[in-house]
Design an enzyme around this catalytic site. Structure first.
Site, PDB file in Angstrom:
ATOM      1  N   ASP A 162       0.828  -1.217   0.000  1.00 48.57           N
ATOM      2  CA  ASP A 162       0.000   0.000   0.000  1.00 48.57           C
ATOM      3  C   ASP A 162       0.861   1.267   0.000  1.00 48.57           C
ATOM      4  OD1 ASP A 162      -2.389   1.426   0.121  1.00 48.57           O
ATOM      5  OD2 ASP A 162      -3.209   0.222   1.753  1.00 48.57           O
ATOM      6  N   ASP A 220      -9.841   3.720  -3.680  1.00 48.22           N
ATOM      7  CA  ASP A 220     -10.555   2.517  -3.217  1.00 48.22           C
ATOM      8  C   ASP A 220     -11.973   2.432  -3.789  1.00 48.22           C
ATOM      9  OD1 ASP A 220      -8.286   2.275  -1.727  1.00 48.22           O
ATOM     10  OD2 ASP A 220      -9.321   2.089   0.198  1.00 48.22           O
TER      11      ASP A 220
HETATM   12  C1  GLA Z   1      -5.906   1.398   1.382  1.00 42.42           C
HETATM   13  C2  GLA Z   1      -6.021   0.417   0.224  1.00 42.42           C
HETATM   14  C3  GLA Z   1      -7.191  -0.528   0.494  1.00 42.42           C
HETATM   15  C4  GLA Z   1      -6.994  -1.250   1.810  1.00 42.42           C
HETATM   16  C5  GLA Z   1      -6.801  -0.234   2.938  1.00 42.42           C
HETATM   17  C6  GLA Z   1      -6.396  -0.903   4.227  1.00 42.42           C
HETATM   18  O1  GLA Z   1      -6.984   2.270   1.440  1.00 42.42           O
HETATM   19  O2  GLA Z   1      -6.188   1.079  -0.989  1.00 42.42           O
HETATM   20  O3  GLA Z   1      -7.347  -1.456  -0.572  1.00 42.42           O
HETATM   21  O4  GLA Z   1      -5.882  -2.094   1.717  1.00 42.42           O
HETATM   22  O5  GLA Z   1      -5.792   0.711   2.614  1.00 42.42           O
HETATM   23  O6  GLA Z   1      -6.165   0.022   5.243  1.00 42.42           O
END
Ligand code: GLA
Length: 396
Positions: A162, A220
């Site tokens: 990430d 996301d």
């Molecule tokens: C980010 C990523 C998500 C998930 C969250 C977890 O937002 O893009 O897919 O992994 O972190 O905290």
């Protein structure tokens, strides 16, 4: 059985071997189709229900629900698996409440099912969730070699990496450091970059020295139609950057989580498949409803995603709320998705020439209705609001 139907069945049958190759390859290894599997994030986020009992239950369901047979391989865990602090030797530790048996035992359990295990970290000082008591979970920035060695020792097959708390260190540098650490770890570990498209990763993440297996192209996804639609539009135009073993990742599936209708979930799955996206199930398979499971198990749609030619579909029409995407397939046929993004039904005509088909006789197989037709390759249909029709069109 018609010839075209037989061809589709053959393609679906060969899928299992194709996915097995994907499961054993590492970053930079032989060409491979988009990864398929599960990740807990979209269904649990950081809630307490995310623990080793849940993940073991998911691995069991891969077998009993036929998901392994359909090509799904990876059982991946997301953020919130780690303990707040590194151990005395600086190594990552699991949260003892969620994973009392440890990560190695969980990976072993998953491997015993003939499946692969994935883990999560962030190319930052800490991960994304949650800044409880001003503490995040430890991230990988500056710890790449030690963390990659820990992952290898635990039997990790896949790393989602990430972008949170990145301390504004250059993304290319941060993602290269982990890529090199994984390659040096002595274990093939699939590298799934999650940098949200901020630094146009499609331009560099698929090439050495990073050589990632996939890179997120967007922020996301959420479990609603507007979010899915927005992400589809951002990802569909990036087709020229995808190639075997190196995929655009429009984020994980929401199918089954309840925020969209079945029509919308069928669109979500169809669009991800025609875009050769990673197919990572994001719903709790222990409680999944039959309609959602049927979508995730559509082997003809999966075969489009996994097709060994390894081409992301190209959008040939984006007009007036109607999208037409065409994906050339290894056997010389084409997959076609026709999507009505609008809120009312639409009559749609697609010319054979628009699909790149020469004048001739074609078999058209409907991948959701499982019906066959013959014609000149053109398509005429009425699409309900938010619906996608998907076909395989070929001369055999
Ligand atoms: C980010 C990523 C998500 C998930 C969250 C977890 O937002 O893009 O897919 O992994 O972190 O905290």
């Amino acid at each position: 059985m018609s010839d075209s139907l037989a061809a589709v069945r053959r393609a679906a049958a060969s899928l299992v071997c194709v996915a097995a190759v994907a499961g054993s390859a590492s970053a930079g290894a032989a060409p491979m189709p988009p990864q398929m599997g599960f990740n807990n994030w979209n269904s649990t986020h950081c809630r307490d229900e995310f623990d080793e009992a849940m993940i073991r239950g998911i691995a069991d369901k891969f077998i009993s629900l036929g998901l392994k047979d359909a090509g799904y391989r990876y059982v991946n865990i997301d953020d919130c698996w780690a303990n707040w602090q590194r151990g005395a030797d600086g190594s990552l530790q699991p949260n003892p409440k969620r994973f009392p048996g440890g990560i190695k035992a969980l990976a072993d359990y998953i491997h015993q099912h003939g499946l692969k295990f994935g883990l999560y970290s962030s190319a930052g000082s800490s991960t994304c969730e949650p800044l409880q008591e001003n503490r995040g979970f430890p991230g990988g920035l500056g710890h790449e070699k030690q963390d990659a060695a820990t992952f290898a020792a635990w039997g990790v097959d896949y790393l989602k990496y990430d972008n949170c708390n990145n301390q504004k260190v250059d993304a290319h540098q941060r993602y290269t450091a982990m890529a090199e650490a994984l390659r040096g770890s002595g274990r093939p570990i699939f590298y799934s970059m999650c940098e949200w498209g901020e630094n146009k990763p499609w331009l560099w993440a698929g090439k050495p020295p990073v050589d990632a297996g996939s890179w997120r192209t967007t922020g996301d996804i959420s479990d609603n139609y507007a979010s899915m639609l927005k992400i589809f539009k951002q990802n569909v135009v990036l087709d020229s950057y995808a190639r075997p073993g190196h995929w655009n990742d429009p984020d994980m599936l929401e199918v089954g989580n309840g925020g969209m209708s079945d029509v919308e979930y069928r669109s979500h799955f169809s669009l991800w498949a025609i875009m050769a996206a990673p197919l990572l199930i994001g719903t709790d398979l222990r409680t999944i409803k039959p309609d959602a499971l049927q979508i995730l198990l559509n082997k003809e749609v999966i075969a489009v995603d996994q097709d060994p030619l390894g081409v992301q579909g190209h959008q040939v029409r984006d007009a007036d709320g109607v999208h037409v995407i065409v994906k050339p397939l290894k056997d010389g046929s084409r997959a076609v998705a026709v999507f009505n993004e609008g809120d009312s039904p639409r009559d749609v005509s697609v010319d054979a020439a628009e699909l790149g088909l020469k004048a001739g006789h074609y078999h058209l197989h409907d991948l959701w209705q499982h019906s066959d037709a013959k014609g000149d390759g053109s398509i005429k249909l009425t699409l309900p609001a938010h619906a996608t029709a998907m076909y395989r069109i070929g001369q055999r």
